[in-house]
Design a protein around this motif. Structure first.
Motif, PDB file in Angstrom:
ATOM      1  N   THR A 129      42.599 -53.631  -3.525  1.00  0.00           N
ATOM      2  CA  THR A 129      42.032 -52.409  -4.100  1.00  0.00           C
ATOM      3  C   THR A 129      43.132 -51.566  -4.735  1.00  0.00           C
ATOM      4  O   THR A 129      44.326 -51.724  -4.430  1.00  0.00           O
ATOM      5  CB  THR A 129      41.342 -51.559  -3.016  1.00  0.00           C
ATOM      6  OG1 THR A 129      42.338 -51.090  -2.095  1.00  0.00           O
ATOM      7  CG2 THR A 129      40.271 -52.342  -2.278  1.00  0.00           C
ATOM      8  N   MET A 152      34.368 -51.448   0.467  1.00  0.00           N
ATOM      9  CA  MET A 152      34.759 -52.838   0.279  1.00  0.00           C
ATOM     10  C   MET A 152      33.611 -53.724  -0.235  1.00  0.00           C
ATOM     11  O   MET A 152      33.461 -54.868   0.153  1.00  0.00           O
ATOM     12  CB  MET A 152      35.364 -53.410   1.565  1.00  0.00           C
ATOM     13  CG  MET A 152      36.625 -52.685   2.003  1.00  0.00           C
ATOM     14  SD  MET A 152      37.916 -52.587   0.725  1.00  0.00           S
ATOM     15  CE  MET A 152      38.581 -54.236   0.821  1.00  0.00           C
ATOM     16  N   GLU A 167      31.898 -55.973  -3.158  1.00  0.00           N
ATOM     17  CA  GLU A 167      32.451 -56.842  -4.188  1.00  0.00           C
ATOM     18  C   GLU A 167      32.428 -56.139  -5.544  1.00  0.00           C
ATOM     19  O   GLU A 167      31.461 -55.467  -5.895  1.00  0.00           O
ATOM     20  CB  GLU A 167      31.665 -58.147  -4.252  1.00  0.00           C
ATOM     21  CG  GLU A 167      32.335 -59.189  -5.119  1.00  0.00           C
ATOM     22  CD  GLU A 167      31.662 -60.538  -5.045  1.00  0.00           C
ATOM     23  OE1 GLU A 167      31.472 -61.150  -6.114  1.00  0.00           O
ATOM     24  OE2 GLU A 167      31.328 -60.980  -3.933  1.00  0.00           O
ATOM     25  N   ASN A 168      33.487 -56.290  -6.287  1.00  0.00           N
ATOM     26  CA  ASN A 168      33.624 -55.694  -7.610  1.00  0.00           C
ATOM     27  C   ASN A 168      32.680 -56.409  -8.582  1.00  0.00           C
ATOM     28  O   ASN A 168      32.893 -57.581  -8.891  1.00  0.00           O
ATOM     29  CB  ASN A 168      35.080 -55.824  -8.075  1.00  0.00           C
ATOM     30  CG  ASN A 168      35.312 -55.346  -9.477  1.00  0.00           C
ATOM     31  OD1 ASN A 168      34.434 -54.806 -10.138  1.00  0.00           O
ATOM     32  ND2 ASN A 168      36.532 -55.551  -9.955  1.00  0.00           N
ATOM     33  N   TRP A 214      39.097 -57.566  -6.082  1.00  0.00           N
ATOM     34  CA  TRP A 214      37.989 -58.411  -5.629  1.00  0.00           C
ATOM     35  C   TRP A 214      36.905 -57.540  -4.998  1.00  0.00           C
ATOM     36  O   TRP A 214      35.729 -57.728  -5.209  1.00  0.00           O
ATOM     37  CB  TRP A 214      38.500 -59.444  -4.635  1.00  0.00           C
ATOM     38  CG  TRP A 214      37.437 -60.294  -4.016  1.00  0.00           C
ATOM     39  CD1 TRP A 214      37.034 -60.264  -2.717  1.00  0.00           C
ATOM     40  CD2 TRP A 214      36.630 -61.284  -4.656  1.00  0.00           C
ATOM     41  NE1 TRP A 214      36.030 -61.183  -2.509  1.00  0.00           N
ATOM     42  CE2 TRP A 214      35.761 -61.823  -3.691  1.00  0.00           C
ATOM     43  CE3 TRP A 214      36.556 -61.760  -5.958  1.00  0.00           C
ATOM     44  CZ2 TRP A 214      34.838 -62.811  -3.980  1.00  0.00           C
ATOM     45  CZ3 TRP A 214      35.628 -62.758  -6.243  1.00  0.00           C
ATOM     46  CH2 TRP A 214      34.783 -63.265  -5.255  1.00  0.00           C
ATOM     47  N   LYS A 215      37.334 -56.571  -4.209  1.00  0.00           N
ATOM     48  CA  LYS A 215      36.417 -55.619  -3.582  1.00  0.00           C
ATOM     49  C   LYS A 215      36.891 -54.217  -3.922  1.00  0.00           C
ATOM     50  O   LYS A 215      38.056 -54.008  -4.245  1.00  0.00           O
ATOM     51  CB  LYS A 215      36.365 -55.820  -2.069  1.00  0.00           C
ATOM     52  CG  LYS A 215      35.757 -57.156  -1.688  1.00  0.00           C
ATOM     53  CD  LYS A 215      35.516 -57.264  -0.212  1.00  0.00           C
ATOM     54  CE  LYS A 215      34.762 -58.555   0.088  1.00  0.00           C
ATOM     55  NZ  LYS A 215      34.441 -58.654   1.499  1.00  0.00           N
ATOM     56  N   ARG A 248      41.047 -62.523   0.998  1.00  0.00           N
ATOM     57  CA  ARG A 248      40.297 -62.194  -0.222  1.00  0.00           C
ATOM     58  C   ARG A 248      40.766 -63.040  -1.395  1.00  0.00           C
ATOM     59  O   ARG A 248      39.979 -63.403  -2.274  1.00  0.00           O
ATOM     60  CB  ARG A 248      40.446 -60.711  -0.572  1.00  0.00           C
ATOM     61  CG  ARG A 248      39.585 -59.800   0.268  1.00  0.00           C
ATOM     62  CD  ARG A 248      39.889 -58.361  -0.018  1.00  0.00           C
ATOM     63  NE  ARG A 248      41.136 -58.009   0.644  1.00  0.00           N
ATOM     64  CZ  ARG A 248      41.797 -56.883   0.483  1.00  0.00           C
ATOM     65  NH1 ARG A 248      41.355 -55.967  -0.363  1.00  0.00           N
ATOM     66  NH2 ARG A 248      42.900 -56.633   1.131  1.00  0.00           N
TER      67      ARG A 248
END
Length: 143
Positions: free
Chosen positions: A42, A66, A68-69, A60-61, A95
């Protein structure tokens, strides 16, 4: 009695992506221009804990929560130059495995960097003492 020289770091087989490699081999590949480094942590982690100069930031998050992107796929494909290997880095190497699998599904040649940025937990439950990009003495910056 002579000691045997340590074997050079190698890529380890993985399921669903090109492989796992130690931080030192990842750094070597970066130095030769064979790969790009994608930091999937992040924004907060990169800002507070540190980051690798020149790494591409594609979370990724997302913090907080947290989740998921949702833009991960498009951000990754825009960030990675055609034909380059992709080296995924996160805090501990968890991750980044998921991100390497996704990158592979997107048609990229993706690898996970073992130990992550901060390394494994020590017996006291702390990171930063057992392996990891920082502990291996590889380039990084704070802030």
């Amino acid at each position: 009695m002579a000691t045997r020289p340590e074997a050079p770091p190698q890529v380890q087989a993985a399921e669903g992506y090109a492989g796992d490699l130690p931080p030192t081999l990842a750094y070597d590949w970066l130095q030769t221009g064979d790969a790009v480094l994608v930091d999937v942590r992040t924004d907060a982690e990169r800002a507070w804990v540190g980051h690798v100069p020149g790494a591409l930031a594609v979370a990724w998050k997302q913090w907080p929560g947290m989740a998921e992107n949702p833009a991960f796929n498009s951000e990754l494909l825009q960030a990675v130059p055609a034909g380059k290997k992709v080296l995924m880095l996160c805090r501990s190497g968890v991750r980044s495995v998921a991100a390497a699998r996704r990158a592979t599904e997107l048609g990229l040649t993706a690898f996970n960097i073992l130990e992550g940025f901060e390394g494994d937990l020590d017996p006291s439950g702390h990171r930063g003492q057992l392996g990891g990009w920082r502990r291996r003495g590889l380039p990084w910056q704070q802030g």
